[in-house]
Write an enzyme that holds these catalytic residues in place. Structure first.
Site, mmCIF file in Angstrom:
data_model
loop_
_atom_site.group_PDB
_atom_site.id
_atom_site.type_symbol
_atom_site.label_atom_id
_atom_site.label_comp_id
_atom_site.label_asym_id
_atom_site.label_seq_id
_atom_site.Cartn_x
_atom_site.Cartn_y
_atom_site.Cartn_z
ATOM 1 N N GLY A 21 -12.999 28.557 52.265
ATOM 2 C CA GLY A 21 -11.681 28.543 51.631
ATOM 3 C C GLY A 21 -11.192 29.971 51.431
ATOM 4 O O GLY A 21 -11.650 30.905 52.099
ATOM 5 N N PHE A 22 -10.270 30.151 50.497
ATOM 6 C CA PHE A 22 -9.706 31.488 50.281
ATOM 7 C C PHE A 22 -10.787 32.497 49.906
ATOM 8 O O PHE A 22 -10.765 33.639 50.365
ATOM 9 C CB PHE A 22 -8.657 31.441 49.162
ATOM 10 N N VAL A 87 -23.536 20.999 52.759
ATOM 11 C CA VAL A 87 -24.709 21.510 52.046
ATOM 12 C C VAL A 87 -25.009 20.561 50.892
ATOM 13 O O VAL A 87 -24.111 20.204 50.120
ATOM 14 C CB VAL A 87 -24.444 22.933 51.511
ATOM 15 N N GLU A 178 5.714 19.988 43.195
ATOM 16 C CA GLU A 178 6.065 20.222 44.602
ATOM 17 C C GLU A 178 6.180 18.902 45.372
ATOM 18 O O GLU A 178 7.116 18.712 46.144
ATOM 19 C CB GLU A 178 5.029 21.155 45.245
ATOM 20 N N ASP A 307 -12.482 29.014 42.775
ATOM 21 C CA ASP A 307 -12.301 27.907 41.829
ATOM 22 C C ASP A 307 -13.607 27.440 41.194
ATOM 23 O O ASP A 307 -13.590 26.869 40.102
ATOM 24 C CB ASP A 307 -11.692 26.699 42.561
ATOM 25 N N ALA A 324 -5.191 30.735 44.297
ATOM 26 C CA ALA A 324 -5.668 31.394 45.510
ATOM 27 C C ALA A 324 -5.904 32.897 45.293
ATOM 28 O O ALA A 324 -6.880 33.449 45.819
ATOM 29 C CB ALA A 324 -4.658 31.174 46.634
ATOM 30 N N GLN A 325 -5.049 33.552 44.519
ATOM 31 C CA GLN A 325 -5.203 34.995 44.331
ATOM 32 C C GLN A 325 -6.534 35.364 43.677
ATOM 33 O O GLN A 325 -7.152 36.367 44.029
ATOM 34 C CB GLN A 325 -4.040 35.553 43.483
HETATM 35 C C1 LIG Z 1 -2.404 20.649 46.676
HETATM 36 C C2 LIG Z 1 -2.772 22.033 46.189
HETATM 37 C C3 LIG Z 1 -1.771 22.969 45.996
HETATM 38 C C4 LIG Z 1 -2.090 24.258 45.553
HETATM 39 N N1 LIG Z 1 -1.079 25.172 45.395
HETATM 40 C C5 LIG Z 1 -1.378 26.437 45.046
HETATM 41 C C6 LIG Z 1 -0.374 27.442 44.980
HETATM 42 O O1 LIG Z 1 0.808 27.165 45.225
HETATM 43 N N2 LIG Z 1 -0.745 28.719 44.655
HETATM 44 C C7 LIG Z 1 -2.055 29.035 44.392
HETATM 45 O O2 LIG Z 1 -2.349 30.202 44.138
HETATM 46 N N3 LIG Z 1 -3.029 28.106 44.433
HETATM 47 C C8 LIG Z 1 -2.727 26.831 44.758
HETATM 48 N N4 LIG Z 1 -3.719 25.894 44.825
HETATM 49 C C9 LIG Z 1 -5.081 26.281 44.423
HETATM 50 C C10 LIG Z 1 -5.774 27.027 45.542
HETATM 51 O O3 LIG Z 1 -5.696 26.278 46.730
HETATM 52 C C11 LIG Z 1 -7.224 27.249 45.111
HETATM 53 O O4 LIG Z 1 -7.243 28.062 43.967
HETATM 54 C C12 LIG Z 1 -8.018 27.910 46.240
HETATM 55 O O5 LIG Z 1 -8.033 27.089 47.378
HETATM 56 C C13 LIG Z 1 -9.442 28.217 45.781
HETATM 57 O O6 LIG Z 1 -10.128 28.790 46.853
HETATM 58 P P1 LIG Z 1 -11.707 28.575 47.006
HETATM 59 O O7 LIG Z 1 -12.114 29.410 48.167
HETATM 60 O O8 LIG Z 1 -12.375 28.786 45.697
HETATM 61 O O9 LIG Z 1 -11.888 27.029 47.353
HETATM 62 P P2 LIG Z 1 -11.268 26.166 48.536
HETATM 63 O O10 LIG Z 1 -10.100 26.818 49.139
HETATM 64 O O11 LIG Z 1 -11.108 24.801 47.948
HETATM 65 O O12 LIG Z 1 -12.421 26.128 49.642
HETATM 66 C C14 LIG Z 1 -13.657 25.509 49.424
HETATM 67 C C15 LIG Z 1 -14.307 25.235 50.770
HETATM 68 O O13 LIG Z 1 -15.654 24.825 50.554
HETATM 69 C C16 LIG Z 1 -15.985 23.760 51.431
HETATM 70 N N5 LIG Z 1 -17.080 22.999 50.794
HETATM 71 C C17 LIG Z 1 -17.119 22.545 49.522
HETATM 72 N N6 LIG Z 1 -18.309 21.968 49.267
HETATM 73 C C18 LIG Z 1 -19.036 22.047 50.401
HETATM 74 C C19 LIG Z 1 -20.347 21.615 50.756
HETATM 75 N N7 LIG Z 1 -21.159 21.010 49.887
HETATM 76 N N8 LIG Z 1 -20.776 21.855 52.029
HETATM 77 C C20 LIG Z 1 -19.969 22.479 52.932
HETATM 78 N N9 LIG Z 1 -18.714 22.901 52.627
HETATM 79 C C21 LIG Z 1 -18.266 22.697 51.386
HETATM 80 C C22 LIG Z 1 -14.676 22.985 51.555
HETATM 81 O O14 LIG Z 1 -14.638 22.237 52.756
HETATM 82 C C23 LIG Z 1 -13.628 24.116 51.545
HETATM 83 O O15 LIG Z 1 -13.351 24.559 52.848
HETATM 84 C C24 LIG Z 1 -3.436 24.594 45.268
HETATM 85 C C25 LIG Z 1 -4.449 23.656 45.474
HETATM 86 C C26 LIG Z 1 -4.116 22.380 45.921
HETATM 87 C C27 LIG Z 1 -5.214 21.360 46.142
#
Ligand SMILES: Cc1cc2nc3c(=O)[nH]c(=O)nc-3n(C[C@H](O)[C@H](O)[C@H](O)COP(=O)(O)OP(=O)(O)OC[C@H]3O[C@@H](n4cnc5c(N)ncnc54)[C@H](O)[C@@H]3O)c2cc1C
Length: 435
Positions: A21-22, A87, A178, A307, A324-325
């Site tokens: 993810g991000f 995982v 949204e 997150d 995301a930031q």
């Molecule tokens: C509908 C929606 C709208 C949003 N709008 C905004 C916005 O406008 N602005 C903003 O800043 N934020 C927004 N967010 C929040 C933002 O998307 C999150 O804060 C961000 O994605 C967090 O990034 P991350 O890398 O922590 O997790 P994620 O981006 O969720 O990535 C986690 C990754 O881990 C993988 N994963 C998880 N568990 C496992 C496992 N056991 N084995 C293998 N892979 C695994 C998943 O497949 C995924 O690819 C939104 C979220 C959603 C759902």
């Protein structure tokens, strides 16, 4: 070769990252692979740009427009290895993670697993409502929306038509706002023309929020602007209302009231995707507790980002926001610290630079809260929102296609992807009967 066909890292330390993810993406991008071998694991072979999922769900964009293939993103990165798998567990004593395909040894482990929808243990809602966390979720919802409209067009029973034409959106955060805004635009500019025999003006969008305002993480001004805009767009807003059940036909609320509805869209809560195996006290309410070097409590070589990380500071005593930031900045900070460690330098503490909040409500309607108490809305906020989202989309194709789709939609009010591809009407009716 090591397990899962991975090459031996030789004299380098192996960094295993769970989640593209991000956070994971920005971590891998910044990590210097002259010093580390990096192994990225994800259940999908693409990165999802979650802030635009609602566009896929409401037929504004195609799924590939908001996804970046992980192998392609990093194909010029040396000693980078991707494996698509889930995982299941971590064994910190042995220093390995277990997956459906075998175990992988790590020297450093980065947990960037994000969140999943939280239904707070309510089975009926979990079974029947539509979450919006992944690309498959968004495609399923889009198919269901158009399938439901087709069914409304077929029935001559007014009560059934009214039920099918009532959509409930649960949660008044950015996702709920949204989706509600996008559905209203779809009704006004597309459905009214596509369904001449259906009373599209009777299409009801009900947004249910447990608190007393929308966008509670935003300023009061932006929250009021969002409310005014949605009311203006014909969204019914129900505040202080908690959904307690949904059987696929009727939603029940805490005050005992009910609404017959063919669709409940769930945007009311998420919980961390915690992989089991670490000490109990390193996890707090679905997140890994980390220090300001992003190390999980009790471990020197296990880190959590984005997150799924719970980090408090003077400025963020209740933890950092799930946006995301934060994930992007955490990913970059940890990679820089590992690069510094390889160069014999001290790590630096993570400090979040809050660039502000943006939410889109509809055409020319958005709200923006920027640092130094700057708030604005309307067309300027819409353009800032569009620019930021295109800028952060990864991949040239995605940027170009998204820009073209939006410009096309903007000029023509058209929505390109309103085909019902799956499930078939028979399948949908069958699943309604058995559930
Ligand atoms: C509908 C929606 C709208 C949003 N709008 C905004 C916005 O406008 N602005 C903003 O800043 N934020 C927004 N967010 C929040 C933002 O998307 C999150 O804060 C961000 O994605 C967090 O990034 P991350 O890398 O922590 O997790 P994620 O981006 O969720 O990535 C986690 C990754 O881990 C993988 N994963 C998880 N568990 C496992 C496992 N056991 N084995 C293998 N892979 C695994 C998943 O497949 C995924 O690819 C939104 C979220 C959603 C759902």
């Amino acid at each position: 070769m090591d397990a899962l066909n991975l090459p031996d890292p030789k004299n380098k330390a192996r960094v295993v990252v769970i989640g593209g993810g991000f956070a994971g993406l920005n971590f891998v991008n910044k990590l210097d692979t002259d010093n580390y071998q990096v192994v990225l694991l994800d259940r999908h072979n693409y990165h999802t740009f979650a802030p635009l999922l609602y566009q896929v769900a409401t037929a504004g964009l195609e799924a590939p427009d908001i996804c970046g293939p992980l192998r392609k993103t990093f194909r010029s990165k040396q000693d980078f290895h991707f494996r698509m798998l889930v995982v299941h567990g971590i064994d910190p004593a042995a220093g390995h993670v277990s997956t459906e395909a075998g175990t992988i040894r790590y020297d450093h482990l980065v947990l960037a697993t994000g969140t999943r929808a939280n239904f707070f243990g309510n089975d009926s809602i979990e079974h029947h409502a539509f979450p919006l966390k992944t690309v498959p979720d968004a495609r399923r919802l889009r198919n269901h929306i158009f399938q439901t409209l087709e069914r409304a067009d077929l029935t001559d029973d007014p009560a059934e038509r009214e039920r099918l034409m009532t959509f409930i959106i649960v949660g008044g955060g950015p996702s709920g706002v949204e989706v509600a805004g996008a559905l209203s635009e779809l009704r006004k500019h597309v459905l009214s023309k596509d369904y001449p025999d259906t009373p599209i003006d009777r299409l009801r969008f009900v947004l249910v929020e447990g608190g007393d305002q929308l966008l509670s993480a935003f300023s009061d001004k932006s929250s009021d602007d969002a409310r005014r805009n949605l009311e203006d767009m014909g969204i019914e807003l129900h505040f202080g209302q908690l959904i307690t059940g949904y059987d696929g036909r009727t939603a029940t609320f805490k005050d005992g009231s009910t609404i017959a509805s063919g669709t409940v869209i769930w945007g009311a809560g998420v919980t961390g995707e915690v992989v089991v195996g670490l000490r109990d006290d390193s996890v707090r309410r679905g997140q890994y507790v980390v220090d300001d070097r992003l190390r999980v409590a009790g471990y020197e070589n296990v880190y959590a980002l984005g997150d799924v990380a719970y980090l408090t500071s003077d400025a963020w005593p209740k933890g950092h926001p799930g946006v995301a930031q934060v994930a992007i900045q955490m990913g970059k900070r940890l990679a820089e610290n590992l690069n510094r460690a390889a160069a014999g330098k001290q790590p630096e503490a993570f400090e979040y630079f809050d660039k502000g909040n943006l939410a889109i409500i509809g055409r020319n309607r958005a709200v923006a809260d920027l640092p130094k108490n700057i708030h604005f809305n309307g067309i300027p906020a819409w353009f800032v929102w569009a620019f930021v989202h295109i800028f952060y989309l990864i991949g040239f194709r995605n940027r170009v296609f998204t820009f073209l789709s939006w410009t096309g939609n903007y000029i023509t009010y058209n929505r390109a992807v309103r085909l019902v591809l799956e499930p078939s009407l028979e399948e949908e009716l069958r699943s309604e009967k058995v559930s």
